[in-house]
Motif scaffolding. Structure first.
Motif, mmCIF file in Angstrom:
data_model
loop_
_atom_site.group_PDB
_atom_site.id
_atom_site.type_symbol
_atom_site.label_atom_id
_atom_site.label_comp_id
_atom_site.label_asym_id
_atom_site.label_seq_id
_atom_site.Cartn_x
_atom_site.Cartn_y
_atom_site.Cartn_z
ATOM 1 N N THR A 9 34.795 33.627 39.314
ATOM 2 C CA THR A 9 35.103 34.789 38.473
ATOM 3 C C THR A 9 35.521 34.326 37.084
ATOM 4 O O THR A 9 35.822 33.152 36.862
ATOM 5 N N HIS A 74 36.289 36.893 43.757
ATOM 6 C CA HIS A 74 35.913 38.274 43.446
ATOM 7 C C HIS A 74 36.670 39.240 44.351
ATOM 8 O O HIS A 74 36.968 38.912 45.513
ATOM 9 N N LYS A 195 30.076 48.293 42.724
ATOM 10 C CA LYS A 195 31.302 47.907 43.401
ATOM 11 C C LYS A 195 32.476 48.178 42.466
ATOM 12 O O LYS A 195 32.349 48.016 41.256
ATOM 13 N N SER A 197 34.820 46.630 41.073
ATOM 14 C CA SER A 197 35.297 45.277 40.795
ATOM 15 C C SER A 197 36.531 45.272 39.914
ATOM 16 O O SER A 197 37.326 44.333 39.960
ATOM 17 N N ARG A 221 36.917 48.866 47.498
ATOM 18 C CA ARG A 221 37.224 47.476 47.806
ATOM 19 C C ARG A 221 37.575 47.280 49.276
ATOM 20 O O ARG A 221 38.198 48.149 49.894
#
Length: 243
Positions: A9, A74, A195, A197, A221
């Motif tokens: 990430t 992530h 997603k 994120s 999530r």
């Protein structure tokens, strides 16, 4: 201090740079899952590939005599985070997780929140639509269950999956809101799948969808272990400095 960073990430890269700037004597190792064949080079020893579950990770921690593990994976890397928590519990290794806040809907957002990719495919509905799958390439296969749609996928590497009517575009972000709006318009996208994120690096697509009035199927999530955590790299650096 010997530190293992579980990365992949932007936070992991920023943490590496921050640690080296603070103290060059730190022994920092970065671990990447290996899902990208040409990852960005970092100025610390980097290992690529899995450890072999929590048992293999625990063995690595003992062999390396690791003092601190930082889970900067992530938000959707639930299995790796679970393995990290278990390995640290087995070995008594300190663990700190960087957990960036999730996105929250703003005025103008048209979200349908779903728990997983299978539910996201169902949420697209029966009528054919042009769909931007902004989910990376690992879980695109779930959308083979909804073959009536035209899909556009953008990823760092190409995708070769048995999903009909799929257009794969290779590109590396970040992309700002203006660029994302132009992309969505040029591709005549009708709906996005994303997603949740969080963070700024990939938020441009969400802002672009809001500006264009496009609906978004937002995948929630997964649950992660309850471990010591901070929301960003600055907090992580402060915690590590205190050690």
């Amino acid at each position: 201090m010997r530190i293992l960073i579980l990365g992949g990430t932007g936070e992991a890269s920023a943490l590496v740079r921050g640690l080296l700037a603070a103290d060059r004597s730190l022994a920092v190792t970065l671990s990447l899952a290996g899902r990208t064949s040409q990852p960005k080079a970092e100025p610390v020893p980097t290992r690529i590939g899995g450890f072999g579950g929590p048992e293999g990770l625990a063995a690595w921690l003992r062999q390396d005599r690791t003092d601190l593990m930082v889970d900067a994976t992530h938000p959707f890397a639930a299995r790796m985070s679970a393995n990290a928590a278990e390995a640290c519990a087995r070995t008594g290794t300190r663990l700190l997780a960087i957990r960036r806040p999730a996105w929250k809907p703003l005025p103008g957002d048209r979200w349908t929140v779903v728990p997983d990719m299978a539910a996201a495919a169902r949420a697209l509905g029966p009528a054919p639509r042009r769909v931007f799958l902004t989910i990376g390439r690992q879980e695109v296969g779930a959308f083979a269950a909804a073959p009536q749609h035209d899909y556009v996928v953008r990823a760092i590497e190409g995708i070769d999956l048995a999903v009909p009517r799929l257009t794969s575009i290779q590109a590396r972000g970040p992309f700002d809101a203006a660029a994302e709006a132009a992309f969505l318009t040029a591709r005549a996208i009708e709906i996005l799948v994303s997603k949740n994120s969080g963070g700024d690096a990939t938020s441009g697509k969400i802002a672009a969808a809001r500006a264009l009035g496009l609906p978004v199927v937002m995948v929630d999530r997964p649950e992660k272990p309850d471990v010591p955590r901070v929301p960003d790299v600055a907090e992580a650096l402060a915690r590590i400095a205190a050690l």
